[in-house]
Design an enzyme around this catalytic site. Structure first.
Site, PDB file in Angstrom:
ATOM      1  N   HIS A  62       0.849  -1.197   0.000  1.00 34.23           N
ATOM      2  CA  HIS A  62       0.000   0.000   0.000  1.00 34.23           C
ATOM      3  C   HIS A  62       0.889   1.253   0.000  1.00 34.23           C
ATOM      4  CE1 HIS A  62      -2.973  -2.832   2.204  1.00 34.23           C
ATOM      5  NE2 HIS A  62      -3.343  -2.721   0.947  1.00 34.23           N
ATOM      6  N   HIS A  90       4.281  -0.193   4.525  1.00 32.10           N
ATOM      7  CA  HIS A  90       4.989  -1.367   5.068  1.00 32.10           C
ATOM      8  C   HIS A  90       4.059  -2.564   5.218  1.00 32.10           C
ATOM      9  CE1 HIS A  90       8.329   1.308   5.484  1.00 32.10           C
ATOM     10  NE2 HIS A  90       7.632   2.103   6.253  1.00 32.10           N
ATOM     11  N   HIS A  91       3.305  -2.816   4.153  1.00 31.79           N
ATOM     12  CA  HIS A  91       2.419  -3.974   4.068  1.00 31.79           C
ATOM     13  C   HIS A  91       2.858  -4.842   2.889  1.00 31.79           C
ATOM     14  CE1 HIS A  91      -1.039  -1.523   6.129  1.00 31.79           C
ATOM     15  NE2 HIS A  91      -0.098  -1.883   6.977  1.00 31.79           N
ATOM     16  N   LEU A  92       4.161  -5.036   2.721  1.00 28.60           N
ATOM     17  CA  LEU A  92       4.667  -5.818   1.590  1.00 28.60           C
ATOM     18  C   LEU A  92       4.086  -7.227   1.603  1.00 28.60           C
ATOM     19  CD1 LEU A  92       8.395  -4.728   1.577  1.00 28.60           C
ATOM     20  CD2 LEU A  92       6.842  -4.522  -0.362  1.00 28.60           C
TER      21      LEU A  92
END
Length: 385
Positions: free
Chosen positions: A148, A323-325
């Site tokens: 995101h 930081h939603h890899l």
């Protein structure tokens, strides 16, 4: 449970969101996601409770758990198509750990594909070019990477408004520290973002496709790149169903080398449109009557940024990953899938992946709870076997 929220500006933001047409939703993880809500969070007795402290910390007395720190995984050892252990470096010394039953990779969306490739599992031509023996040709390893992308609106506040900035001033901070030590309450026990909004950027969208993180705090970078708090609030917006895709791949056979990571944020027209509409709807909340007594001018991007093209340019240049890899070892049965519905790596025995990399599409919100659930489900499937 909810935060000890003593920031009237947060309540005003919730009211403003409702004035802008967002219904109040007591549980955004419940029957419906859409609406404005207090963020659920993992805080216990005033301290953030990470999954490490919840699971590993709670397991200090467990006879079946050994935690090795300062350990770097080099590769999974594979014999005749079966994972039999892990080669790693512990405090600089090479070591081999044998697996009696299975190896489960939980390195996340960057490290899990990295370890698979170092172990000879991935696209054969890519691995051969690096001089790595191919154990299993799986071209999807490291592909389908996405995340995101947050766009920020920073809004100035009326003098005397209560924000994280005002509460961190010397005298207020001393008061907050004392209160925290005595009651485990104060803004020091709060999460960064207090309020969430899930919403549709297009009327015809099936479900919410954007999310807001609201914080009664803001910062800016100085000339040296240091983050400085400013007296303002932040509304971050992002599209939660990105279609842009990137990749992460090793660039050498050295396990200490960083992989080449390309996420391709906002690559697709669709993601660009959602980002711009999400931003405009976030801006609309800040203009509602409920916030009039609290906010002043827009600090960033400011009134000069108005057209869709200007907004997109601002989002590209000042946005940040949430930081939603996810997605780089996706679950499925097509040619680019890496694991099956039991999280087993295709064509391998005794090897599973359990982290955000297995999501074919990132969840439409924050990833932490989903990752804990993936771990729980993986454990349950292993026990069933």
């Amino acid at each position: 449970g909810n935060v000890d929220n003593e920031f009237p500006i947060s309540d005003a933001f919730i009211s403003a969101a409702q004035q802008a047409g967002h219904p109040f939703n007591a549980d955004v993880n419940g029957a419906a996601q859409e609406g404005v809500s207090w963020f659920p969070h993992n805080i216990k007795n005033g301290r953030r409770l990470s999954s490490a402290s919840a699971f590993l910390g709670a397991g200090k007395q467990l006879p079946n758990l050994t935690v090795l720190t300062n350990a770097n995984t080099r590769r999974v050892l594979i014999e005749q198509g079966r994972a039999v252990g892990v080669e790693c470096t512990i405090n600089g010394k090479r070591s081999t750990l044998q697996a009696r039953r299975e190896v489960v990779l939980c390195g996340g969306a960057i490290n899990s594909p990295k370890i698979l490739e170092l172990s000879g599992i991935g696209d054969q031509s890519r691995l051969q070019a690096l001089g790595i023996d191919v154990v299993r040709h799986l071209p999807g390893v490291g592909e389908n990477l996405h995340d995101h992308w947050n766009a920020y609106i920073k809004q100035g506040v009326v003098a005397g408004s209560k924000t994280y900035f005002s509460e961190a001033r010397p005298w207020a901070m001393i008061k907050n520290l004392l209160r925290y030590l005595l009651t485990r309450k104060s803004f020091l026990a709060n999460p960064a973002a207090l309020v969430a909004v899930f919403y549709k950027t297009r009327a015809d969208a099936e479900r919410a496709d954007a999310q807001i993180h609201f914080a009664p705090a803001a910062s800016e970078l100085d000339a040296k790149g240091n983050m400085l708090p400013i007296d303002a609030i932040t509304v971050a917006s992002c599209g939660v169903r990105p279609v842009s895709r990137g990749a992460t791949h090793i660039a050498s056979g050295d396990c200490n080398a960083n992989p080449d990571i390309v996420v391709n944020f906002l690559d697709s027209k669709d993601d660009q449109q959602v980002a711009v509409e999400a931003f405009k709807k976030a801006r609309a909340i800040l203009q509602q009557p409920a916030l009039r007594a609290y906010v002043t001018h827009e600090v960033a991007p400011g009134n000069a940024v108005q057209t869709d093209a200007e907004i997109l340019e601002y989002i590209r240049n000042t946005g940040e990953p949430v930081h939603h890899l996810a997605g780089s070892c996706k679950m499925g049965h097509d040619a680019m899938a890496v694991v099956d519905d039991q999280l087993r790596v295709h064509g391998m025995a005794g090897l599973r992946v359990a982290d955000a990399s297995i999501m074919p599409e990132v969840v439409s919100g924050n990833t932490h709870a989903a990752c804990v659930m993936i771990g729980e489900k993986c454990a349950a499937m292993i026990l069933e076997q």
